[in-house]
Scaffold this active site. Structure first.
Site, mmCIF file in Angstrom:
data_model
loop_
_atom_site.group_PDB
_atom_site.id
_atom_site.type_symbol
_atom_site.label_atom_id
_atom_site.label_comp_id
_atom_site.label_asym_id
_atom_site.label_seq_id
_atom_site.Cartn_x
_atom_site.Cartn_y
_atom_site.Cartn_z
ATOM 1 N N GLU A 1 -5.810 -8.144 -1.212
ATOM 2 C CA GLU A 1 -6.472 -7.935 0.077
ATOM 3 C C GLU A 1 -7.932 -7.604 -0.183
ATOM 4 O O GLU A 1 -8.248 -6.714 -0.977
ATOM 5 C CB GLU A 1 -5.837 -6.795 0.887
ATOM 6 N N GLU B 1 0.820 -1.214 0.000
ATOM 7 C CA GLU B 1 0.000 0.000 0.000
ATOM 8 C C GLU B 1 0.858 1.269 0.000
ATOM 9 O O GLU B 1 0.699 2.162 0.819
ATOM 10 C CB GLU B 1 -0.962 -0.007 1.187
#
Length: 478
Positions: free
Chosen positions: A377, A176
């Site tokens: 995810e 991320e």
């Protein structure tokens, strides 16, 4: 309807600091995550400059995957996993990040984890840096605020690439990475918290320093990809983006322009650099408006161009709405304001549930880049209750995942080249955002609680058996 590819990768995802535990065993050094106390939705976790006695630090034991990985991987194999996404703890390999030689004990541990995966035919997907920067680099250099960290990160990459070159095909550089475009990324990802003690939500924000640190990460990512492509042609290198899907709150053109600015900054900026190999034109205006002037080495532009990724991965949990009066794009104060969407419901933690948003997002990404995509995810954090007979009926999780997988299948029918899907927290683990155990994501319940108590015993939830059928049918039986 077009089906998932025959070699579609099904599995789950975790991060070292959220499940391994053993935070100071066998020579491991402290990471930023190890300096974070517990917390919850209403009371944010804290960062401390030293370990406080009588204070709970959830990562220190987590769910003790370090000693129980064989049991856990056997459970993943029972579900039929063909891929397992996990991260290597940088401080298990280089305890301070600055050593000349890697820790043999640390390297051996991941040898064992990878070998256990391979024994069951599970492909490892490794994240090199997943919110676990060596705290010693914070203390000495203020984390990624210093260019020195690029070299230390490359030393780490060289060590693990060489060690696992014949065992691992898929790698992600930074988890991320785009979280660095918001103030929350200062602590979680960038480590620019030297001397700071307090709530993770109250880290003083310096946007100049934050974007300089993010630049250093982007250069480090490109160097790692370039190294892999030059020395290990068998590797596939990916980026990893926290995709914050957004809609305009109204059809007012001002809301549409606000949306475009937010999407560019929060979602596209980092991946434009990592996939296309250069800073996008639109970021110049943002930097100018916010007084940000990056220091770049003369070679940086070439490095970014030479270090583009092979595939794109993302986390996807929710969507939100953007309105003209959202000030984060002009003042950069805090994360994006989330406005209520009357067409969606939210989880207990306030995250809007939007399965169709995943299809929309996958199409946006593929239209922009035309490279393979993996959802690495996706999941629902919820409170799970054990019934008198010991069972856990998490039908809410099954419903959430079923609806998202259906929309992934729609995206494939739309023409998206989708490689695989790893649900977040395939086994219960410590929440990265809040530091609690109550927010559970897994197919496997772990007897561990927010006060640190628990036997750590593993228990299969209803979703365990459901996901097993999904995998066995390659997504046909939902």
């Amino acid at each position: 309807m077009k089906k998932f590819r025959e070699d579609f990768l099904w599995g789950g995802a975790v991060a070292a600091n959220q499940l391994e535990g053993a935070w100071n065993l066998d020579g491991k050094g402290p990471s930023v995550a190890d300096m974070c106390t517990n917390g919850n939705y209403k009371n944010p976790k804290r960062i401390t400059t030293a370990i406080e006695p009588m204070t709970l630090y959830p990562s220190h034991e987590a769910i003790d995957f370090y000693h129980r990985y064989k049991e856990d991987i056997a459970l993943f194999a029972e579900m039929g996993f063909t891929v397992f996404r996990f991260s290597i703890a940088w401080t298990r390999i280089f305890p301070t990040g600055m050593e000349n030689e890697p820790s043999e004990v640390g390297l051996t541990f991941y040898d064992d984890v990878i070998d256990e995966c391979k024994r069951y035919g599970i492909e490892p997907l490794i994240t090199l840096s997943h919110y676990e920067m060596p705290y010693a680099l914070v203390e000495k250099f203020n984390g990624w605020g210093s260019r020195e960290c690029i070299g230390y990160f490359l030393n780490y990459c060289e060590a693990v690439f060489e060690r696992y070159k014949n065992k691992v095909k898929y790698w992600l550089t930074f988890n991320e990475i785009n979280i660095g475009t918001s103030p929350l990324g200062a602590a979680l990802s960038l480590g620019i918290i030297k001397g700071y003690s307090g709530s993770i939500l109250d880290v003083p924000d310096q946007s100049q320093l934050r974007f300089q640190a993010l630049h250093h990460q982007l250069v480090a990512s490109a160097k790692a990809v370039k190294l892999a492509h030059e020395k290990y042609s068998q590797f596939q290198m990916g980026c990893m983006i926290c995709f914050m899907t957004m809609y305009p709150y109204t059809c007012n053109p001002d809301d549409m322009l606000a949306l475009q600015k937010e999407m560019n900054l929060r979602n596209w900026f980092c991946s434009d650099v990592q996939v296309r190999g250069k800073y996008p034109a639109y970021i110049s205006r943002y930097f100018e408006k916010n007084g940000i002037l990056l220091e770049m080495d003369t070679e940086d532009e070439r490095i970014l161009k030479d270090g583009t990724v092979d595939f794109y991965t993302l986390s996807y949990y929710k969507s939100n709405c953007v309105k003209k009066n959202v000030e984060s794009i002009s003042s950069d104060k805090g994360a994006i304001q989330e406005l209520s969407n009357p067409y969606l419901q939210s989880s207990e933690w306030g995250w809007l549930i939007d399965p169709k948003g995943l299809r929309y997002t996958l199409n946006l990404i593929y239209d922009r880049y035309q490279i393979p995509i993996m959802v690495v995810e996706n999941g629902l954090g919820a409170r799970d209750e054990i019934q008198e007979d010991g069972s856990i009926h998490d039908d809410y999780r099954i419903d959430y995942l079923r609806r998202h997988i259906k929309q992934m299948r729609e995206a494939v029918a739309d023409g998206v080249d989708l490689l695989g899907y790893t649900t977040w927290g395939c086994i219960d683990l410590v929440s990265a955002s809040t530091g609690e155990m109550a927010k559970r994501y897994g197919f496997i319940f772990v007897d561990k609680y927010d006060d640190g108590s628990g036997t750590l015993a593993r228990r299969k939830k209803k979703s365990f058996y459901w996901y097993k059928k999904v995998i066995a049918s390659n997504g046909e039986e939902l």
